[in-house]
Write a protein that holds these residues in place. Structure first.
Motif, PDB file in Angstrom:
ATOM      1  N   GLY A 113       0.812  -1.208   0.000  1.00  0.00           N
ATOM      2  CA  GLY A 113       0.000   0.000   0.000  1.00  0.00           C
ATOM      3  C   GLY A 113       0.849   1.264   0.000  1.00  0.00           C
ATOM      4  O   GLY A 113       0.562   2.218  -0.737  1.00  0.00           O
ATOM      5  N   ALA A 117       1.063   3.854  -3.244  1.00  0.00           N
ATOM      6  CA  ALA A 117       0.711   5.264  -3.044  1.00  0.00           C
ATOM      7  C   ALA A 117       1.846   6.178  -3.482  1.00  0.00           C
ATOM      8  O   ALA A 117       1.618   7.225  -4.100  1.00  0.00           O
ATOM      9  CB  ALA A 117       0.367   5.510  -1.580  1.00  0.00           C
ATOM     10  N   VAL A 132      -7.886   8.971  -6.043  1.00  0.00           N
ATOM     11  CA  VAL A 132      -7.835   8.398  -4.699  1.00  0.00           C
ATOM     12  C   VAL A 132      -8.762   7.184  -4.591  1.00  0.00           C
ATOM     13  O   VAL A 132      -8.399   6.153  -4.009  1.00  0.00           O
ATOM     14  CB  VAL A 132      -8.222   9.470  -3.658  1.00  0.00           C
ATOM     15  CG1 VAL A 132      -8.324   8.855  -2.271  1.00  0.00           C
ATOM     16  CG2 VAL A 132      -7.190  10.593  -3.652  1.00  0.00           C
ATOM     17  N   ALA A 136      -7.649   3.211  -3.786  1.00  0.00           N
ATOM     18  CA  ALA A 136      -8.232   2.347  -2.757  1.00  0.00           C
ATOM     19  C   ALA A 136      -8.872   1.103  -3.369  1.00  0.00           C
ATOM     20  O   ALA A 136      -8.692  -0.018  -2.863  1.00  0.00           O
ATOM     21  CB  ALA A 136      -9.268   3.135  -1.951  1.00  0.00           C
ATOM     22  N   GLY A 139      -6.193  -1.276  -4.542  1.00  0.00           N
ATOM     23  CA  GLY A 139      -5.570  -1.970  -3.419  1.00  0.00           C
ATOM     24  C   GLY A 139      -6.434  -3.099  -2.879  1.00  0.00           C
ATOM     25  O   GLY A 139      -5.924  -4.180  -2.548  1.00  0.00           O
ATOM     26  N   LEU A 140      -7.737  -2.865  -2.801  1.00  0.00           N
ATOM     27  CA  LEU A 140      -8.637  -3.917  -2.324  1.00  0.00           C
ATOM     28  C   LEU A 140      -8.687  -5.088  -3.294  1.00  0.00           C
ATOM     29  O   LEU A 140      -8.632  -6.261  -2.885  1.00  0.00           O
ATOM     30  CB  LEU A 140     -10.035  -3.341  -2.109  1.00  0.00           C
ATOM     31  CG  LEU A 140     -11.090  -4.302  -1.560  1.00  0.00           C
ATOM     32  CD1 LEU A 140     -10.663  -4.868  -0.217  1.00  0.00           C
ATOM     33  CD2 LEU A 140     -12.442  -3.598  -1.433  1.00  0.00           C
ATOM     34  N   LEU A 185      -8.002  -5.283   4.085  1.00  0.00           N
ATOM     35  CA  LEU A 185      -8.117  -3.819   4.062  1.00  0.00           C
ATOM     36  C   LEU A 185      -6.799  -3.119   4.353  1.00  0.00           C
ATOM     37  O   LEU A 185      -6.738  -1.887   4.310  1.00  0.00           O
ATOM     38  CB  LEU A 185      -9.165  -3.367   5.088  1.00  0.00           C
ATOM     39  CG  LEU A 185     -10.581  -3.911   4.899  1.00  0.00           C
ATOM     40  CD1 LEU A 185     -11.475  -3.432   6.031  1.00  0.00           C
ATOM     41  CD2 LEU A 185     -11.146  -3.482   3.553  1.00  0.00           C
ATOM     42  N   PRO A 188      -5.424  -1.068   0.965  1.00  0.00           N
ATOM     43  CA  PRO A 188      -6.064   0.221   0.665  1.00  0.00           C
ATOM     44  C   PRO A 188      -5.931   1.234   1.789  1.00  0.00           C
ATOM     45  O   PRO A 188      -5.805   2.433   1.532  1.00  0.00           O
ATOM     46  CB  PRO A 188      -7.531  -0.160   0.419  1.00  0.00           C
ATOM     47  CG  PRO A 188      -7.697  -1.507   1.031  1.00  0.00           C
ATOM     48  CD  PRO A 188      -6.382  -2.189   0.920  1.00  0.00           C
ATOM     49  N   PHE A 189      -5.935   0.779   3.032  1.00  0.00           N
ATOM     50  CA  PHE A 189      -5.790   1.712   4.152  1.00  0.00           C
ATOM     51  C   PHE A 189      -4.419   2.388   4.122  1.00  0.00           C
ATOM     52  O   PHE A 189      -4.305   3.618   4.233  1.00  0.00           O
ATOM     53  CB  PHE A 189      -5.992   0.978   5.472  1.00  0.00           C
ATOM     54  CG  PHE A 189      -5.758   1.832   6.684  1.00  0.00           C
ATOM     55  CD1 PHE A 189      -6.712   2.741   7.097  1.00  0.00           C
ATOM     56  CD2 PHE A 189      -4.572   1.723   7.398  1.00  0.00           C
ATOM     57  CE1 PHE A 189      -6.497   3.547   8.213  1.00  0.00           C
ATOM     58  CE2 PHE A 189      -4.350   2.519   8.511  1.00  0.00           C
ATOM     59  CZ  PHE A 189      -5.312   3.437   8.915  1.00  0.00           C
ATOM     60  N   LEU A 192      -4.151   4.901   1.159  1.00  0.00           N
ATOM     61  CA  LEU A 192      -4.837   6.173   1.372  1.00  0.00           C
ATOM     62  C   LEU A 192      -4.081   7.062   2.348  1.00  0.00           C
ATOM     63  O   LEU A 192      -3.946   8.271   2.126  1.00  0.00           O
ATOM     64  CB  LEU A 192      -6.263   5.915   1.880  1.00  0.00           C
ATOM     65  CG  LEU A 192      -7.241   5.292   0.880  1.00  0.00           C
ATOM     66  CD1 LEU A 192      -8.594   5.078   1.532  1.00  0.00           C
ATOM     67  CD2 LEU A 192      -7.381   6.178  -0.354  1.00  0.00           C
TER      68      LEU A 192
END
Length: 221
Positions: A113, A117, A132, A136, A139-140, A185, A188-189, A192
């Motif tokens: 992640g 990013a 954005v 996310a 990523g998921l 998760l 994506p977390f 972000l």
């Protein structure tokens, strides 16, 4: 003999005298913070770039799945025959290999992640909501792809068949499983949070708009 009357200047002439170079907001006047231009690309361009970003990030799940399958600890199982049936149980009932499997996936996802990013920010510094959301979503999807790929690459899911193939009392590896589904998760977390931080620290700044100049009025004697 009286002097000829001079008609009062029109509002257009008054504005031209007060702002000889134009005023802020005019098409030909740069204002006080830079030329007045259209902000960023069109919505169609942003959506197309977001779709490409989501697909590219999701494809990183292939590498994540391979690394998870390679680095995750193995959970040892042992088969035994009770009556006419095979029974499979953990060789080390107090072992923490199962927790290590989930932990390995989570740590790798956090790293992926952060890297995704950083790459997206370096390629598209402008940011934007579609980008954005694509980061996310990608990523998921990448996490789900990595999870299913790791399970597919790991040992077979039929542990009874594995126990019969290995033999009574012989240790074999358990199937690769992700018990904590919340680990999906992590990617994506992290993406972000890192992207938000990079945009806040190094993203482009909007030019400051100063108030328009007031007209200068000369007070004669």
């Amino acid at each position: 003999m009286s002097a000829p009357l001079t008609p009062p200047p029109s509002p257009h002439d008054q504005a031209a005298a007060a702002y000889p170079h134009g005023k802020a907001g005019d098409a030909a006047y740069p204002g006080h913070g830079g030329w007045h231009e259209k902000d960023g690309p069109g919505m169609k361009t942003e959506m197309r770039e977001a779709a490409v970003t989501a697909v590219a990030v999701a494809l990183g799940g292939v590498l994540l799945g391979v690394l998870w399958w390679w680095l995750a600890p193995r959970v040892p199982l042992v088969g035994d025959v009770v009556g006419d049936n095979w029974v499979v149980f953990l060789k080390d009932s107090e072992g923490e290999q199962g927790i290590g499997v989930d932990g390995t996936f989570t740590l790798l996802s956090l790293a992926f992640g952060a890297v995704s990013a950083l790459v997206v920010f370096l390629v598209r510094r402008r940011g934007g909501v579609p980008l954005v959301v694509a980061l996310a979503a990608g990523g998921l999807l990448g996490s789900v792809l990595a999870w299913r790929l790791g399970v597919w690459l790991g040992p077979a899911q039929d542990v009874v068949a594995q126990a019969r193939s290995a033999g009574k009392g012989v240790t074999f590896d358990a199937p690769l499983r992700l018990s904590a589904k919340g680990a999906l998760l992590a990617w994506p977390f992290a993406a972000l949070v890192v992207h938000l931080g990079l945009t806040g620290l190094f993203g482009p700044r909007d030019p400051e708009q100063l108030p328009p100049l007031e007209p200068y009025v000369s007070h004669g004697a």
